[in-house]
Design an enzyme around this catalytic site. Structure first.
Site, PDB file in Angstrom:
ATOM      1  N   ASP A  75       0.831  -1.212   0.000  1.00  0.00           N
ATOM      2  CA  ASP A  75       0.000   0.000   0.000  1.00  0.00           C
ATOM      3  C   ASP A  75       0.861   1.256   0.000  1.00  0.00           C
ATOM      4  O   ASP A  75       2.044   1.223   0.358  1.00  0.00           O
ATOM      5  CB  ASP A  75      -0.969   0.013   1.191  1.00  0.00           C
ATOM      6  CG  ASP A  75      -0.279  -0.050   2.546  1.00  0.00           C
ATOM      7  OD1 ASP A  75       0.686  -0.820   2.696  1.00  0.00           O
ATOM      8  OD2 ASP A  75      -0.688   0.693   3.471  1.00  0.00           O
ATOM      9  N   GLU A 137       0.035  -1.150   5.693  1.00  0.00           N
ATOM     10  CA  GLU A 137       1.159  -0.734   6.533  1.00  0.00           C
ATOM     11  C   GLU A 137       1.025   0.730   6.889  1.00  0.00           C
ATOM     12  O   GLU A 137       1.261   1.153   8.024  1.00  0.00           O
ATOM     13  CB  GLU A 137       2.487  -0.990   5.800  1.00  0.00           C
ATOM     14  CG  GLU A 137       3.716  -0.848   6.692  1.00  0.00           C
ATOM     15  CD  GLU A 137       4.293   0.554   6.787  1.00  0.00           C
ATOM     16  OE1 GLU A 137       5.182   0.778   7.613  1.00  0.00           O
ATOM     17  OE2 GLU A 137       3.863   1.460   6.030  1.00  0.00           O
TER      18      GLU A 137
HETATM   19 ZN   LIG Z   1       6.798   2.314   3.976  1.00  0.00          ZN
END
Ligand SMILES: [Zn+2]
Length: 386
Positions: A75, A137
């Site tokens: 992401d 993340e």
């Molecule tokens: Zn990163």
């Protein structure tokens, strides 16, 4: 037919998938899965609860314990509100730099790892190379824990992990932990002319935030010299607040969000416990004397463990011996590194590009950094084949 990509071509492919954290990453995952399958590599998906996103993990080499994880998140952060010179989702090369959202953070590492798969396969690996691609993340390292658990369940046990967040290919051995905490204050609304009969949730929030700030100042005053973190102490900071509905009504509600960034020797949980104790002993009783309806709720939004510098850690030893970099590096940003470490896997951060470009408009990674990363992976492959 096995598909072949240069690191740059693979990065171009990955950047073209708009995997901003709140969107699905499944198209990217399907692409990587098909690519790996074209090389005969079986990959495992680990979905989120509503199956809109997935992590992917695979390993190449013998089914033995003691391998190396190469870890990246799929992401990226949003581009809204940023002015870009080129389309953020089309890799654009200019002056030795590759521009695109995620080029540094961290599709550069993911792309170089994936492009190296044919090398991994043609080497006579004695220990496996694991590839781990997570989601979410950027919104609190939410995807990695399930992925790591699944890796340990279905595959051989890795000995160490390299998280390829942008570090200029330097070896990063430590970062702080982060807990993101929402505080919900419920006060008691009355007309402000009758202030002493009400409880202003805003005033209570102000008290709590002042307490949080005072803890940061205390931590600053007792910071130890020689600490490699910058700043060299744990911080507690309120970044978002909302509450109240009119100037003449004591606010019934006030919510605010705090991030608590802790040195590895402290934990966010300890700070939350101390905060809760302050609330329960010093704040809530005063509120409840006015109305039993008053309350203060805490909700943990994200919890990213610190990456603890290891004494003689195998990950640090291996990466330093491959890069020749012996500088001491701690960073201010958090990664999934602490999550691998907490699963018993020795971990460092090392990847191409600079965190200075991450999350920015016109994010880029230098071509030379991608080349350095590809060279690093070649050396790693050799080392694991010796
Ligand atoms: Zn990163």
């Amino acid at each position: 037919m096995p598909e072949i990509y240069s690191p740059q071509a693979m990065l171009e492919k990955l950047v073209a998938f708009d995997t901003v954290s709140h969107k699905s990453n499944l198209e990217l995952i399907a692409f990587v899965e098909a690519y790996l399958a074209s090389h005969g590599v079986e990959a495992h998906r680990v979905y989120n609860a509503d199956k809109t996103k997935a992590s992917l993990h695979a390993f190449i080499g013998p089914q033995t314990d003691g391998g190396v994880v190469l870890s990246a998140h799929t992401d990226v952060v949003p581009v809204e509100g940023q002015t870009w010179c080129s389309d953020p989702f089309r890799l654009c090369e200019k002056g030795g730099k590759l521009f695109g959202r995620g080029s540094a953070d961290m599709k550069g590492f993911a792309g170089t790892v994936l492009a190296s798969v044919p090398d991994f396969l043609s080497a006579d690996l004695r220990k496996p190379i694991h590839i781990a691609l997570s989601y979410d993340e950027e919104v609190g390292c939410l995807g990695a824990p399930d992925m790591i658990a699944d890796m340990l369940r279905v595959g051989p046990l890795p000995q160490l992990a390299i998280v390829g967040e942008p570090s200029g290919m330097k070896t990063v051995t430590g970062h702080k932990g982060i807990i993101v905490l929402k505080t919900r204050v419920k006060g008691f609304p009355v007309h402000s002319s009758q202030l002493d009969r009400g409880v202003s949730a805003i005033s209570i929030a102000a008290r709590l935030i002042t307490w949080l700030d005072s803890k940061t100042l205390e931590n600053r005053s007792r910071a130890l010299p020689g600490c490699l973190f910058d700043p060299p102490y744990s911080t507690l900071h309120c970044g978002v607040i909302s509450g109240g509905c009119a100037h003449n009504i004591t606010a019934e509600y006030c919510d605010f969000t705090t991030d608590i960034r802790t040195l590895p020797e402290e934990t966010g949980e300890d700070w939350v416990a101390l905060y809760r104790q302050f609330i329960d002993t010093a704040v809530l009783p005063d509120m409840r004397r006015i109305s039993v309806m008053c309350d203060i709720e805490l909700e943990e939004i994200a919890n990213v463990p610190a990456l603890k510098p290891e004494m003689d850690g195998p990950a640090e030893h291996l990466v330093r011996s491959l890069t020749g970099d012996n500088t001491e590096n701690h960073v201010v940003f958090a990664t999934e590194g602490g999550q691998f470490q907490n699963a018993g896997i020795s971990t460092v951060v090392c990847g191409p590009g600079s965190i200075d470009q991450a999350h920015q408009a016109d994010e880029y990674v230098e071509v030379s950094q991608i080349q350095d990363c590809a060279h690093f992976l070649k050396k790693l492959t050799q080392r694991l084949s010796d």
